[in-house]
Design an enzyme around this catalytic site. Structure first.
Site, PDB file in Angstrom:
ATOM      1  N   HIS A 196       0.684  -1.169   0.048  1.00  0.00           N
ATOM      2  CA  HIS A 196       0.038  -0.098  -0.064  1.00  0.00           C
ATOM      3  C   HIS A 196       0.992   1.385   0.183  1.00  0.00           C
ATOM      4  O   HIS A 196       1.406   1.506   0.914  1.00  0.00           O
ATOM      5  CB  HIS A 196      -0.942  -0.026   1.137  1.00  0.00           C
ATOM      6  CG  HIS A 196      -1.914   0.947   1.460  1.00  0.00           C
ATOM      7  ND1 HIS A 196      -2.102   1.591   2.335  1.00  0.00           N
ATOM      8  CD2 HIS A 196      -2.575   1.460   0.524  1.00  0.00           C
ATOM      9  CE1 HIS A 196      -3.137   2.788   2.390  1.00  0.00           C
ATOM     10  NE2 HIS A 196      -3.475   2.454   0.801  1.00  0.00           N
TER      11      HIS A 196
ATOM     12  N   ASN B 252      -4.445   4.573   7.851  1.00  0.00           N
ATOM     13  CA  ASN B 252      -5.966   4.887   7.321  1.00  0.00           C
ATOM     14  C   ASN B 252      -6.765   4.598   8.776  1.00  0.00           C
ATOM     15  O   ASN B 252      -7.918   5.147   8.839  1.00  0.00           O
ATOM     16  CB  ASN B 252      -6.621   4.349   6.317  1.00  0.00           C
ATOM     17  CG  ASN B 252      -6.055   5.138   5.054  1.00  0.00           C
ATOM     18  OD1 ASN B 252      -5.779   6.360   5.147  1.00  0.00           O
ATOM     19  ND2 ASN B 252      -6.158   4.537   3.801  1.00  0.00           N
TER      20      ASN B 252
ATOM     21  N   GLU C 222       2.987   0.482   3.245  1.00  0.00           N
ATOM     22  CA  GLU C 222       2.466  -0.314   4.094  1.00  0.00           C
ATOM     23  C   GLU C 222       2.406  -1.914   3.483  1.00  0.00           C
ATOM     24  O   GLU C 222       2.152  -1.791   2.403  1.00  0.00           O
ATOM     25  CB  GLU C 222       1.368  -0.298   4.711  1.00  0.00           C
ATOM     26  CG  GLU C 222       1.188   1.056   5.606  1.00  0.00           C
ATOM     27  CD  GLU C 222      -0.483   1.224   5.825  1.00  0.00           C
ATOM     28  OE1 GLU C 222      -0.595   2.085   6.868  1.00  0.00           O
ATOM     29  OE2 GLU C 222      -1.208   1.014   5.203  1.00  0.00           O
TER      30      GLU C 222
HETATM   31  P1  NAI Z   1      -7.888   5.752 -10.284  1.00  0.00           P
HETATM   32  O1  NAI Z   1      -9.353   5.898 -10.609  1.00  0.00           O
HETATM   33  O2  NAI Z   1      -7.035   7.243 -10.569  1.00  0.00           O
HETATM   34  O3  NAI Z   1      -7.349   4.851 -11.681  1.00  0.00           O
HETATM   35  C1  NAI Z   1      -7.737   3.447 -11.466  1.00  0.00           C
HETATM   36  C2  NAI Z   1      -7.276   2.950 -12.981  1.00  0.00           C
HETATM   37  O4  NAI Z   1      -7.611   1.545 -13.164  1.00  0.00           O
HETATM   38  C3  NAI Z   1      -7.892   3.478 -14.209  1.00  0.00           C
HETATM   39  O5  NAI Z   1      -7.171   3.962 -14.982  1.00  0.00           O
HETATM   40  C4  NAI Z   1      -8.746   2.679 -14.764  1.00  0.00           C
HETATM   41  O6  NAI Z   1      -9.027   2.854 -15.988  1.00  0.00           O
HETATM   42  C5  NAI Z   1      -8.267   1.352 -14.364  1.00  0.00           C
HETATM   43  N1  NAI Z   1      -9.152   0.050 -14.389  1.00  0.00           N
HETATM   44  C6  NAI Z   1     -10.245   0.046 -13.733  1.00  0.00           C
HETATM   45  N2  NAI Z   1     -10.479  -1.356 -14.022  1.00  0.00           N
HETATM   46  C7  NAI Z   1      -9.598  -1.901 -14.316  1.00  0.00           C
HETATM   47  C8  NAI Z   1      -9.399  -3.258 -14.905  1.00  0.00           C
HETATM   48  N3  NAI Z   1     -10.255  -4.435 -14.806  1.00  0.00           N
HETATM   49  N4  NAI Z   1      -8.191  -3.747 -15.659  1.00  0.00           N
HETATM   50  C9  NAI Z   1      -7.280  -2.717 -15.782  1.00  0.00           C
HETATM   51  N5  NAI Z   1      -7.444  -1.362 -15.403  1.00  0.00           N
HETATM   52  C10 NAI Z   1      -8.393  -0.976 -14.762  1.00  0.00           C
HETATM   53  O7  NAI Z   1      -7.616   5.065  -9.062  1.00  0.00           O
HETATM   54  P2  NAI Z   1      -6.574   5.445  -7.922  1.00  0.00           P
HETATM   55  O8  NAI Z   1      -6.917   6.732  -7.087  1.00  0.00           O
HETATM   56  O9  NAI Z   1      -5.182   5.468  -8.615  1.00  0.00           O
HETATM   57  O10 NAI Z   1      -6.577   4.276  -7.002  1.00  0.00           O
HETATM   58  C11 NAI Z   1      -6.492   3.019  -7.424  1.00  0.00           C
HETATM   59  C12 NAI Z   1      -6.357   2.040  -6.292  1.00  0.00           C
HETATM   60  O11 NAI Z   1      -5.060   2.282  -5.318  1.00  0.00           O
HETATM   61  C13 NAI Z   1      -7.405   1.643  -5.263  1.00  0.00           C
HETATM   62  O12 NAI Z   1      -7.476   0.435  -5.044  1.00  0.00           O
HETATM   63  C14 NAI Z   1      -7.225   2.572  -4.313  1.00  0.00           C
HETATM   64  O13 NAI Z   1      -8.000   2.178  -3.157  1.00  0.00           O
HETATM   65  C15 NAI Z   1      -5.803   2.685  -3.852  1.00  0.00           C
HETATM   66  N6  NAI Z   1      -5.173   3.720  -3.298  1.00  0.00           N
HETATM   67  C16 NAI Z   1      -5.528   4.872  -3.717  1.00  0.00           C
HETATM   68  C17 NAI Z   1      -5.109   6.136  -2.944  1.00  0.00           C
HETATM   69  C18 NAI Z   1      -5.445   7.619  -3.311  1.00  0.00           C
HETATM   70  O14 NAI Z   1      -4.961   8.395  -2.687  1.00  0.00           O
HETATM   71  N7  NAI Z   1      -5.956   7.739  -4.628  1.00  0.00           N
HETATM   72  C19 NAI Z   1      -3.761   6.110  -2.075  1.00  0.00           C
HETATM   73  C20 NAI Z   1      -3.555   4.509  -1.825  1.00  0.00           C
HETATM   74  C21 NAI Z   1      -4.264   3.421  -2.342  1.00  0.00           C
END
Ligand code: NAI
Length: 385
Positions: free
Chosen positions: A139, A189, A151
């Site tokens: 993480h 978190n 993490e």
């Molecule tokens: P985001 O919405 O910016 O990006 C997600 C991406 O995944 C998008 O580009 C989308 O097209 C792609 N995607 C969706 N379904 C897919 C699939 N089946 N196969 C391939 N690509 C796919 O999301 P973000 O913010 O980058 O978060 C991603 C992960 O990281 C989540 O699990 C979130 O909980 C975790 N996370 C987010 C943080 C944040 O502050 N945004 C911090 C730490 C973890």
């Protein structure tokens, strides 16, 4: 040996993690179902590296080298030769499970499958795989390039070998690692929840306004942003959802109960900075001024820090992380000036316990029940360190 790292999902987190891995001499294969996101990720990494060149942190040759380490792949099958794949797609269990099942059928038996999930259990993602031993939580914090903390979360089924290898890879990228138990919110978190929750409660009771609460926490606690500034920065949609998920996963424990104030902001689309208005109105140049009453600031600070320390003490009791890791995580993941357990020693564990006991008695609300760990420390006359 050059490691080959696959990144699935190239949004904010995936792109950042890709840049970190590529900057540390790994071959990085990006995959996203949305081709625009793939292109955006490459553009984002390019401009982020250009800024580092401007600042003199890397030279132009290094930038070219790092970019040449990264390739984009619309077809997930191209990731078959990876040593480790980090998934950073949408926060949806069934979608993540499907991706993990697909990956399992593609990669070698040695490939580590990691998830960057913030709120799902690693056990539930691993459950979809035949070989659950290779699934682990890794993480990162946003922005992944800048935030030192990662993490590492083994599920009940993760092998020691996969844990050790993951730790060694992430450390070799220059990151600070902590080991967290596979429980809601992991370390950061979870421990940070009262910073928001108690601040909102203080506001709801009419004890102080947003500006005064923010001012108290910045001046007395050395926090870079007050709770309301920070919630507006993170986004009230994102922050509300995390709070609600953590609360649900803790079987509706009052300690993690969300607030109606934040839920209404979320429902009204008042997300904070990104929507122009949240707790503050960003369309007006003059921000509200805090109340100057120092005694009020001290009351606010003591109440919020007591709740934060209570959460850290409870996490120590439940072995969510070691004393050192619980403290390190808050310093390196969310820029606290010091760890919460060290802070407890400094402020006096008895002072913290008394504050919680008073709040518990006054409000009759279980959210204030003190952790047994604090009671034990006071009873035995021990410090955390
Ligand atoms: P985001 O919405 O910016 O990006 C997600 C991406 O995944 C998008 O580009 C989308 O097209 C792609 N995607 C969706 N379904 C897919 C699939 N089946 N196969 C391939 N690509 C796919 O999301 P973000 O913010 O980058 O978060 C991603 C992960 O990281 C989540 O699990 C979130 O909980 C975790 N996370 C987010 C943080 C944040 O502050 N945004 C911090 C730490 C973890």
């Amino acid at each position: 040996m050059t490691l080959t790292i696959g990144i699935i999902g190239t949004g904010a987190m995936g792109a950042g993690i890709a840049q970190v891995a590529a900057s540390n001499h790994c071959k990085v294969l990006l995959h996203d179902t949305n081709i625009t996101m793939l292109q955006k990720a490459i553009e984002g990494i390019n401009s982020s590296l250009s800024k580092l060149v401007e600042k003199g942190k890397i030279d132009a040759n290094e930038k070219t080298q790092i970019l040449s380490n990264i390739t984009s792949h619309q077809n997930i099958d191209d990731l078959s030769d990876c040593n480790m794949i980090i998934e950073a797609i949408v926060e949806d269990l069934s979608v993540k499970q499907k991706v993990f099942t697909t990956l399992e059928s593609l990669v070698s038996a040695e490939c580590i499958l990691a998830s960057n999930t913030s709120s799902l259990s690693i056990a539930s993602i691993a459950a979809a795989c035949k070989n659950k031993e290779r699934v682990i939580g890794i993480h990162f914090f946003n922005p992944a390039v800048l935030m030192p903390l990662v993490e590492i979360i083994p599920a009940l089924t993760t092998s020691q070998k996969v844990f050790d290898e993951s730790l060694s890879i992430i450390k070799s990228w220059g990151k600070v690692t902590v080991k967290a138990k596979d429980t809601p919110g992991f370390i950061v978190n979870r421990l940070a929840r009262p910073y928001y929750g108690e601040a909102i409660k203080i506001y709801e009771e009419g004890m102080a306004d947003f500006a005064t609460i923010d001012h108290a926490m910045k001046t007395l606690g050395g926090f870079k942003m007050g709770p309301f500034e920070l919630m507006d920065f993170i986004g009230n949609d994102v922050n509300y959802r995390v709070t609600e998920t953590v609360w649900q996963q803790f079987f509706y424990d009052a300690r993690y109960r969300p607030s109606l104030t934040q839920k209404r902001l979320f429902e009204a689309g008042l997300f904070g900075r990104k929507s122009g208005k949240g707790y503050y109105d960003y369309s007006i140049s003059e921000m509200p001024q805090p109340n100057e009453d120092i005694a009020l600031h001290q009351k606010i600070f003591l109440r919020i820090i007591a709740m934060l320390i209570n959460e850290a003490a409870e996490a120590l009791l439940l072995q969510i992380g070691t004393r050192e890791d619980l403290d390190l995580a808050m310093v390196k993941g969310v820029n606290y000036k010091q760890g919460l357990l060290k802070w407890a020693d400094e402020l006096g564990i008895e002072t913290i316990l008394n504050e919680l006991n008073q709040l518990h008695q006054w409000f009759g609300d279980d959210r204030y029940r003190p952790s047994t760990m604090l009671k034990l420390k006071v009873k035995e006359g021990n410090l955390f360190y």
